[in-house]
Write a protein that holds these residues in place. Structure first.
Motif, mmCIF file in Angstrom:
data_model
loop_
_atom_site.group_PDB
_atom_site.id
_atom_site.type_symbol
_atom_site.label_atom_id
_atom_site.label_comp_id
_atom_site.label_asym_id
_atom_site.label_seq_id
_atom_site.Cartn_x
_atom_site.Cartn_y
_atom_site.Cartn_z
ATOM 1 N N UNK A 108 0.829 -1.213 0.000
ATOM 2 C CA UNK A 108 0.000 0.000 0.000
ATOM 3 C C UNK A 108 0.856 1.253 0.000
ATOM 4 N N UNK A 109 0.931 1.891 -1.153
ATOM 5 C CA UNK A 109 1.683 3.139 -1.241
ATOM 6 C C UNK A 109 1.111 3.973 -2.386
ATOM 7 N N UNK A 110 1.735 5.123 -2.591
ATOM 8 C CA UNK A 110 1.288 6.068 -3.611
ATOM 9 C C UNK A 110 2.526 6.511 -4.385
ATOM 10 N N UNK A 111 2.312 7.364 -5.366
ATOM 11 C CA UNK A 111 3.448 7.875 -6.130
ATOM 12 C C UNK A 111 4.186 8.974 -5.381
ATOM 13 N N UNK A 112 5.374 9.322 -5.892
ATOM 14 C CA UNK A 112 6.148 10.419 -5.290
ATOM 15 C C UNK A 112 6.194 11.584 -6.268
ATOM 16 N N UNK A 113 6.506 12.739 -5.725
ATOM 17 C CA UNK A 113 6.722 13.912 -6.556
ATOM 18 C C UNK A 113 8.192 13.976 -6.942
ATOM 19 N N UNK A 114 8.452 14.528 -8.096
ATOM 20 C CA UNK A 114 9.848 14.761 -8.484
ATOM 21 C C UNK A 114 10.143 16.255 -8.508
ATOM 22 N N UNK A 115 9.207 17.041 -7.985
ATOM 23 C CA UNK A 115 9.404 18.495 -7.967
ATOM 24 C C UNK A 115 10.511 18.870 -6.977
ATOM 25 N N UNK A 116 11.087 20.044 -7.193
ATOM 26 C CA UNK A 116 12.022 20.597 -6.209
ATOM 27 C C UNK A 116 11.187 21.236 -5.114
ATOM 28 N N UNK A 117 11.309 20.704 -3.907
ATOM 29 C CA UNK A 117 10.398 21.108 -2.822
ATOM 30 C C UNK A 117 11.017 22.210 -1.978
ATOM 31 N N UNK A 118 10.233 23.231 -1.667
ATOM 32 C CA UNK A 118 10.714 24.217 -0.701
ATOM 33 C C UNK A 118 10.363 23.736 0.709
ATOM 34 N N UNK A 119 10.823 24.477 1.685
ATOM 35 C CA UNK A 119 10.654 24.045 3.066
ATOM 36 C C UNK A 119 9.189 23.777 3.415
ATOM 37 N N UNK A 120 8.329 24.693 2.981
ATOM 38 C CA UNK A 120 6.920 24.573 3.309
ATOM 39 C C UNK A 120 6.291 23.331 2.657
ATOM 40 N N UNK A 121 6.583 23.107 1.373
ATOM 41 C CA UNK A 121 6.065 21.908 0.689
ATOM 42 C C UNK A 121 6.564 20.643 1.378
ATOM 43 N N UNK A 122 7.844 20.667 1.700
ATOM 44 C CA UNK A 122 8.458 19.476 2.286
ATOM 45 C C UNK A 122 7.838 19.169 3.652
ATOM 46 N N UNK A 123 7.693 20.203 4.457
ATOM 47 C CA UNK A 123 7.076 19.985 5.777
ATOM 48 C C UNK A 123 5.672 19.405 5.643
ATOM 49 N N UNK A 124 4.933 19.915 4.671
ATOM 50 C CA UNK A 124 3.543 19.458 4.548
ATOM 51 C C UNK A 124 3.462 17.995 4.091
ATOM 52 N N UNK A 125 4.530 17.502 3.440
ATOM 53 C CA UNK A 125 4.535 16.084 3.037
ATOM 54 C C UNK A 125 5.000 15.174 4.180
ATOM 55 N N UNK A 126 5.545 15.752 5.223
ATOM 56 C CA UNK A 126 6.067 14.948 6.330
ATOM 57 C C UNK A 126 5.233 15.092 7.593
ATOM 58 N N UNK A 127 3.956 15.344 7.397
ATOM 59 C CA UNK A 127 3.017 15.386 8.516
ATOM 60 C C UNK A 127 1.663 14.970 7.987
ATOM 61 N N UNK A 128 0.822 14.472 8.877
ATOM 62 C CA UNK A 128 -0.568 14.218 8.501
ATOM 63 C C UNK A 128 -1.434 15.440 8.794
ATOM 64 N N UNK A 129 -0.827 16.490 9.338
ATOM 65 C CA UNK A 129 -1.586 17.707 9.610
ATOM 66 C C UNK A 129 -1.828 18.479 8.318
ATOM 67 N N UNK A 130 -2.956 19.130 8.251
ATOM 68 C CA UNK A 130 -3.288 19.920 7.064
ATOM 69 C C UNK A 130 -2.834 21.364 7.178
ATOM 70 N N UNK A 131 -2.190 21.708 8.294
ATOM 71 C CA UNK A 131 -1.848 23.105 8.540
ATOM 72 C C UNK A 131 -0.382 23.244 8.905
ATOM 73 N N UNK A 132 0.145 24.463 8.798
ATOM 74 C CA UNK A 132 1.531 24.669 9.230
ATOM 75 C C UNK A 132 1.662 24.419 10.724
ATOM 76 N N UNK A 133 2.867 24.139 11.164
ATOM 77 C CA UNK A 133 3.130 24.025 12.600
ATOM 78 C C UNK A 133 2.973 25.403 13.236
ATOM 79 N N UNK A 134 2.674 25.460 14.541
ATOM 80 C CA UNK A 134 2.512 26.765 15.197
ATOM 81 C C UNK A 134 3.766 27.619 15.027
ATOM 82 N N UNK A 135 3.572 28.932 15.093
ATOM 83 C CA UNK A 135 4.691 29.862 14.945
ATOM 84 C C UNK A 135 5.810 29.497 15.911
#
Lengths: 404, 404, 404
Positions: free
Chosen positions: C23-50
């Motif tokens: 059970x898996x999905x595909x990966x992105x090959x895009x160049x990820x910025x910090x925000x994109x990368x963080x959002x792929x490494x959490x199940x949260x839909x929102x940024x981490x608190x300030x």
């Protein structure tokens, strides 16, 4: 008896780290007899069965092991020896010894429970040497109002005023909705007209002689949403407590709808204790940006097993979402054990991670400080210029230094 | 393969400690073929999928590891080798070997399940050398009555007489409410008129050809409250079992209201198995003075992982509230493994606590004896002069000696 | 920092064992910025608190520890160093490095989630060197139909044709009923007339401008039972995920009625992730012959604690019922970590069992191979002559060899 090397691993990074206890109560300074003492070291409301003692338990063994030396006794003194020594020293001296030995820098004290039997914030600051901040119990505010004759016509406005007033000094609020109505009924903001009706019904009950005890879901919902509207730090009793809870209605997942609805409000939600639902609480802290948790209470009551409980709390929960609390009430032993077992358990968990995955000592230290005090300072906004301790001993350092 | 020193720690305090199995069943002495044997070593009601075997499991590996040597085979003999040897020795000899090697001093046998396939109490005493006490299944009593024509006019009185009669020799009762109706409907005492109506409906179903199977919450509530009124020791199936249970309706927390209502009755409540809700059960044993628990069944079926399950049961539950059981049924292997894995797991948990917190050997021994037999003797009131074993082998010592 | 010998025990039996990620999905090959990368490494839909970062978490630390070296950085490079290096190498190169370093032989890719942002099966086969098989998301099929104008008159027939068509190449189906309606409403086969009514209502909503999102229990029930009728391999999302789930409605025990009703159908049911309900899932896999489970997703997100989660999955579940998955989506890091942490955790669990109970190396190896790939091949019937990969790189070996 052979040793267990896996357990002797320590990182040492907790040494000298201050401890901010974000949920606790006052202690008694009375001289306690065996029966009083036992009742403070259990969540049970009744004596142990004939021929047994509440002290034949993890927390009882932890007291004999760790608190006895603070009272100049050998580890594992008998319960009777311990109680005799406790009386000889006097409740005041014993409480101060244990509080000061716990090394806490800051205490957030919830003042709404049996306040006449325990030290108030000023007394706690003097006895412990820690800075003390106040947490207000929401249900208690409503009970004060209705108990003093407030009816449906003025309840909501009076509650607004009272809450605002208390928030001038308190750093947060607490709800015992779990005890009174169950978390499954804490959801969306209730309709004001229904709140007024519920207050009228409650007022009528009280007028008819019923005790002033708030157990209405609509009113409790109103109290909570007023706190949400103010962007408060809101603590929730979660998971186990005494025989008064329906534990299956204290699962933090039952708050999911409330958490979704309150996410953008600026309020922060603190899930207290959580055992045996701490993994569920960790999920909520993972996905919701405004949710935090601790495993207080469970640390004391699982004693020699608290290492595992603490380690389990370090799974889904981000490291910036975990807090420390003792939930100590009445017996100063619970402060001392809460601090000792927390430091030890967190240290051992970090040592295991360092062993498994080479966590650098600097990162272990950083995580330890986050959980021990930095997360609480940030989440409760203690660095906000308007926040000052409700009480501080002469020996307390300046707040701007951060926890000592 | 490197060794794991954390696991090799033992206290030795379980050596020579008697074992009172407060919940088990009889064994078969038949010569078992592979299919029969597999079906006794799983809670599944069906064969394993094609190409697989139920013995590729924790309990299957535990049989090959620990029971094979009792049958003079090397550890990890194959399943086929084990079954061949089992047949060569004969079911009777194998059962006696395993039962006697388990070192149990006392067995509380529940006789209400498939009694025609297994040894009765007298047979079990002879085969094991242990004293045997009887536990009565409440639902079975009602089924006997309705199956023999008892209707609503006389059901309650007849049940009172039958229960009193059985309690002259039995030391306790058991309910399978979890299987039949779910624990969420076990609450307050039902109204007698509603009981009579439910009996009438059940009787009509049976007259219409339905099997005599009690699955009515009102009647089961009546059976339970009659036992409460008599101050009985009442066992409840809790947590996992076969595919017949709705496991989410077997959470012991669902009994909270029943426990509150029965607290002052003198009845004691024993939560059986409890996995995966053993932490929840520990909470109930902590707060309610009349609640006890064990993690039987789960010990056998988690095999090499049973150390963790046992350790988890030593958190909130006071040490005077934990009991031992095997829940063995049919295969004598389950008695042997239940005893071996329990002794080992409790010993290792105590060794860990001794390592972490310096528990003295004398205290480890005292806790071990409590869990192994003393708690059961006290809670079931075996020292009451009127209590005698239902059966005892000639080799059984006098009851007044306590467990051998 | 002292070492923890208990954790260093390994069997070595996982070395060279292929890994089938069911059970898996595909990966992105895009160049990820910090925000994109963080959002792929959490199940949260929102940024981490300030003031905080999602990377201060088990999965964030695991990336820094284990993925950094794959990108030629030292372990525990800072998050910024890691992101900079990731951009310097480019998303395509990084993804291929991580995918290939994971050593997966076979991937079952579910294609129904944000398919436009990630590599498709052909792309995944090329990037990873693994064989790729497809899993079809049932709710997506229905959404395709209704989104393209299909109404109640032809929905059921059209769905039958579409499902049959997709099953010509797919090896199984997946349902996100847990997300959309909760598992408590997945029970018996729904009445066709009620299905048609529900489709009509949904179609009307869509015609009125509502998004084409299936959240109707009757229709989802229909989709599932059509898959049951075809004897499919059916995956269910279970347990935790993002903030969209009501986690208390994702307990696998809520499927009990569905599992009883589908047992004789030939369908097999795969419970995905399951945390924190993996013990409950293990019970279902124990008693129902057609039920399987994995603890994917939880392995990545518990990082240094994944050893315990994996060990807990080896209790009631028979060894022929456990599978491996990563549930990786988007970030190739999740494939690499999923494989690494799974191999390590299973190996350590087996080493503990070998230490405690002398499991022979040959049996450890056999269990490891079952969980790593053999159980999935058998349960998904990959050896059926009609099954072929949806995509395979030129370097993929012949299917008849089994996983490489």
């Amino acid at each position: 008896m052979s040793t267990s090397p896996a357990d002797t691993g320590t990182t040492g990074v907790l040494e000298g780290v201050p401890l901010l206890d974000h949920h606790c109560h006052g202690v008694t300074t009375a001289d306690l007899d065996r029966s009083d003492f036992e009742s403070l070291l259990t969540e049970s409301d009744w004596p142990a069965p004939e021929g047994t003692t509440h002290l034949d338990s993890q927390v009882g063994f932890a007291v004999r092991r760790h608190c006895a030396p603070v009272l100049d006794l050998a580890p594992f003194a008998t319960a009777d020896q311990y109680l005799r020594r406790r009386c000889d020293l006097g409740g005041k001296d014993v409480s101060e010894r244990l509080l000061r030995a716990s090394g806490m820098s800051d205490l957030f004290i919830e003042t709404g429970h049996r306040a006449d039997e325990i030290l108030d914030p000023v007394g706690m600051a003097a006895a412990s040497g820690a800075r003390v901040f106040e947490i207000v119990r929401l249900e208690r505010l409503a009970e004060e109002l209705v108990g003093s004759g407030c009816g449906p016509a003025d309840f909501r406005a009076a509650y607004d005023r009272l809450l605002d007033d208390r928030l001038r000094t308190a750093v947060g609020v607490k709800s015992i909705a779990a005890y009174r109505v169950g978390l499954d009924v804490v959801t969306e903001r209730p309709d004001p007209a229904r709140v007024d009706e519920a207050v009228a019904a409650w007022r009528a009950d009280v007028a008819g002689g019923a005790p002033v005890r708030l157990a209405d879901a609509t009113i409790i919902g109103h109290l909570l949403w007023a706190a949400v509207d103010r962007g408060c730090a809101i603590q929730f009793h979660i998971g186990y407590g005494d025989a008064d809870v329906d534990l299956h209605r204290c699962n933090p997942l039952l708050l999911t709808e409330f958490l979704r609805a309150s996410r953008v409000s600026g309020a922060r939600v603190f899930l207290l204790h959580c055992y045996p639902f701490h993994r569920e609480a960790g999920y909520l802290a993972h996905v919701f940006p405004h949710v935090y948790l601790d495993v207080g209470l469970a640390i004391n009551y699982t004693g020699s097993r608290s290492d595992e409980v603490i380690a389990e709390s370090l799974e889904l929960a981000p490291f910036h979402k975990l807090l420390f609390s003792s939930d100590a009430f009445g017996a100063a032993e619970l402060f001392y054990l809460g601090a000792l077992l927390f430091r030890r358990g967190l240290d051992r968990a970090l040592a295991t991670f360092a062993d498994r995955d080479g966590w650098p000592a600097s990162e272990c230290r950083r995580v330890a400080e986050m959980v021990a005090w930095r997360n609480a300072r940030r989440a409760y906004r203690l660095d906000d210029a308007r926040v000052a301790p409700a009480a501080a001993a002469a020996t307390s350092g300046p707040l701007s230094d951060g926890p000592r």
